[in-house]
Design a protein around this motif. Structure first.
Motif, mmCIF file in Angstrom:
data_model
loop_
_atom_site.group_PDB
_atom_site.id
_atom_site.type_symbol
_atom_site.label_atom_id
_atom_site.label_comp_id
_atom_site.label_asym_id
_atom_site.label_seq_id
_atom_site.Cartn_x
_atom_site.Cartn_y
_atom_site.Cartn_z
ATOM 1 N N PRO A 12 -3.622 -17.025 5.943
ATOM 2 C CA PRO A 12 -4.243 -16.902 7.262
ATOM 3 C C PRO A 12 -4.437 -15.425 7.629
ATOM 4 O O PRO A 12 -3.650 -14.571 7.227
ATOM 5 N N SER A 13 -5.479 -15.133 8.371
ATOM 6 C CA SER A 13 -5.744 -13.760 8.819
ATOM 7 C C SER A 13 -4.784 -13.420 9.947
ATOM 8 O O SER A 13 -5.144 -13.401 11.127
ATOM 9 N N ASP A 14 -3.575 -13.147 9.548
ATOM 10 C CA ASP A 14 -2.486 -12.860 10.467
ATOM 11 C C ASP A 14 -1.696 -11.686 9.889
ATOM 12 O O ASP A 14 -1.521 -11.617 8.668
ATOM 13 N N PRO A 15 -1.210 -10.781 10.727
ATOM 14 C CA PRO A 15 -0.471 -9.633 10.188
ATOM 15 C C PRO A 15 0.702 -10.018 9.281
ATOM 16 O O PRO A 15 0.996 -9.312 8.311
ATOM 17 N N ALA A 16 1.349 -11.146 9.538
ATOM 18 C CA ALA A 16 2.473 -11.575 8.691
ATOM 19 C C ALA A 16 2.023 -11.897 7.269
ATOM 20 O O ALA A 16 2.836 -11.876 6.338
ATOM 21 N N SER A 17 0.759 -12.180 7.081
ATOM 22 C CA SER A 17 0.247 -12.525 5.757
ATOM 23 C C SER A 17 0.171 -11.321 4.822
ATOM 24 O O SER A 17 0.113 -11.496 3.600
ATOM 25 N N VAL A 18 0.181 -10.120 5.365
ATOM 26 C CA VAL A 18 0.094 -8.923 4.518
ATOM 27 C C VAL A 18 1.310 -8.844 3.598
ATOM 28 O O VAL A 18 1.178 -8.606 2.397
ATOM 29 N N SER A 19 2.506 -9.074 4.139
ATOM 30 C CA SER A 19 3.701 -9.025 3.288
ATOM 31 C C SER A 19 3.704 -10.172 2.285
ATOM 32 O O SER A 19 4.175 -10.012 1.150
ATOM 33 N N ALA A 20 3.168 -11.333 2.657
ATOM 34 C CA ALA A 20 3.062 -12.451 1.709
ATOM 35 C C ALA A 20 2.119 -12.095 0.563
ATOM 36 O O ALA A 20 2.376 -12.453 -0.595
ATOM 37 N N ALA A 21 1.034 -11.390 0.858
ATOM 38 C CA ALA A 21 0.101 -10.957 -0.186
ATOM 39 C C ALA A 21 0.788 -9.988 -1.144
ATOM 40 O O ALA A 21 0.652 -10.108 -2.369
ATOM 41 N N ARG A 22 1.537 -9.034 -0.599
ATOM 42 C CA ARG A 22 2.269 -8.077 -1.450
ATOM 43 C C ARG A 22 3.275 -8.799 -2.351
ATOM 44 O O ARG A 22 3.382 -8.505 -3.541
ATOM 45 N N THR A 53 -4.509 -5.722 5.000
ATOM 46 C CA THR A 53 -4.471 -5.245 6.390
ATOM 47 C C THR A 53 -5.887 -5.092 6.933
ATOM 48 O O THR A 53 -6.172 -5.506 8.067
ATOM 49 N N ASN A 54 -6.786 -4.525 6.131
ATOM 50 C CA ASN A 54 -8.182 -4.402 6.560
ATOM 51 C C ASN A 54 -8.802 -5.771 6.812
ATOM 52 O O ASN A 54 -9.536 -5.955 7.787
ATOM 53 N N ALA A 55 -8.512 -6.738 5.932
ATOM 54 C CA ALA A 55 -9.073 -8.085 6.094
ATOM 55 C C ALA A 55 -8.577 -8.733 7.384
ATOM 56 O O ALA A 55 -9.314 -9.464 8.033
ATOM 57 N N PRO A 87 -19.083 -10.698 7.622
ATOM 58 C CA PRO A 87 -20.198 -10.098 6.876
ATOM 59 C C PRO A 87 -20.214 -8.567 6.856
ATOM 60 O O PRO A 87 -20.843 -7.979 5.984
ATOM 61 N N ARG A 88 -19.536 -7.924 7.787
ATOM 62 C CA ARG A 88 -19.608 -6.454 7.857
ATOM 63 C C ARG A 88 -18.829 -5.805 6.719
ATOM 64 O O ARG A 88 -17.677 -6.123 6.491
ATOM 65 N N PHE A 89 -19.485 -4.893 6.024
ATOM 66 C CA PHE A 89 -18.832 -4.145 4.960
ATOM 67 C C PHE A 89 -17.925 -3.090 5.563
ATOM 68 O O PHE A 89 -18.208 -2.576 6.657
ATOM 69 N N PRO A 90 -16.867 -2.717 4.860
ATOM 70 C CA PRO A 90 -15.986 -1.666 5.387
ATOM 71 C C PRO A 90 -16.708 -0.331 5.429
ATOM 72 O O PRO A 90 -17.562 -0.039 4.591
ATOM 73 N N LYS A 91 -16.348 0.454 6.422
ATOM 74 C CA LYS A 91 -16.923 1.795 6.568
ATOM 75 C C LYS A 91 -15.796 2.804 6.572
ATOM 76 O O LYS A 91 -14.750 2.587 7.181
ATOM 77 N N ARG A 92 -16.053 3.904 5.891
ATOM 78 C CA ARG A 92 -15.083 4.986 5.906
ATOM 79 C C ARG A 92 -15.237 5.736 7.226
ATOM 80 O O ARG A 92 -16.304 6.267 7.535
ATOM 81 N N GLN A 98 -4.964 12.687 15.408
ATOM 82 C CA GLN A 98 -4.178 11.830 16.283
ATOM 83 C C GLN A 98 -4.458 10.343 16.072
ATOM 84 O O GLN A 98 -3.843 9.514 16.709
ATOM 85 N N GLN A 99 -5.358 9.994 15.195
ATOM 86 C CA GLN A 99 -5.751 8.611 14.996
ATOM 87 C C GLN A 99 -4.654 7.835 14.277
ATOM 88 O O GLN A 99 -4.084 8.298 13.291
ATOM 89 N N ASP A 100 -4.335 6.634 14.796
ATOM 90 C CA ASP A 100 -3.283 5.818 14.206
ATOM 91 C C ASP A 100 -3.773 4.926 13.077
ATOM 92 O O ASP A 100 -2.981 4.385 12.324
ATOM 93 N N ASN A 101 -5.070 4.709 12.972
ATOM 94 C CA ASN A 101 -5.592 3.849 11.910
ATOM 95 C C ASN A 101 -6.892 4.441 11.389
ATOM 96 O O ASN A 101 -7.289 5.511 11.783
ATOM 97 N N GLY A 102 -7.526 3.715 10.462
ATOM 98 C CA GLY A 102 -8.802 4.186 9.923
ATOM 99 C C GLY A 102 -8.676 4.913 8.607
ATOM 100 O O GLY A 102 -9.658 5.429 8.080
#
Length: 152
Positions: A12-22, A53-55, A87-92, A98-102
């Motif tokens: 599922p697209s849930d933050p908890a799924s990131v550790s499951a993927a790892r 995380t991006n997904a 559908p949106r492709f990732p953008k750099r 000071q940015q926390d993400n990206g």
């Protein structure tokens, strides 16, 4: 080893799924002969973590799940793919101090290049996208200790 090995997990697209993927990738790599305590294994898990995380974060609720696919071809090449239905492709993005993400794609591209690999993004037939990373497969002959010396 076999000519081609594959493993896949849909989460599922849930933050908890990131550790499951790892964890899924760590366990699969171990089954394929890559010890969990190697630099390469750590790098692959970090790449998967950033892609997952991006997904989760950047699909804006339009992708209820994401899929992590890994494949090993002829003990030579490891392919990692993370697919979502947005559908949106990732953008750099420019990473401000000071940015926390990206910085996820910057990290992924840097790690991939450092390992001699490449990264691609492709659309899916269903209208989403898959971000692929292809890395040379390199299993160390001996486990490395915490001090950086190979164990006999």
């Amino acid at each position: 080893m076999a000519d081609h090995l594959e493993a896949s997990i849909t989460l599922p697209s849930d933050p908890a799924s990131v550790s499951a993927a790892r964890a899924h990738v760590r366990d699969t790599l171990a089954e394929w002969g890559m010890p969990a305590d190697t630099d390469v294994s750590d790098t692959v898990r970090l790449i998967v973590s950033e892609l997952a995380t991006n997904a989760v974060q950047h699909t804006l609720g339009q992708s209820p799940t994401f899929t992590v696919d890994i494949a090993l071809d002829h003990d030579e090449r490891l392919r990692i793919g993370v697919t979502d239905s947005h559908p949106r492709f990732p953008k750099r993005l420019p990473a401000a101090v000071q940015q926390d993400n990206g910085r996820g794609l910057v990290i992924i591209r840097w790690l991939t290049a450092e390992c001699g690999g490449r990264m691609r993004v492709r659309p899916t037939r269903e209208g989403g996208k898959t971000v692929f990373v292809v890395l040379p497969w390199a299993v160390p002959a001996e486990p490395v200790t915490a001090a950086g010396r190979q164990e006999p």
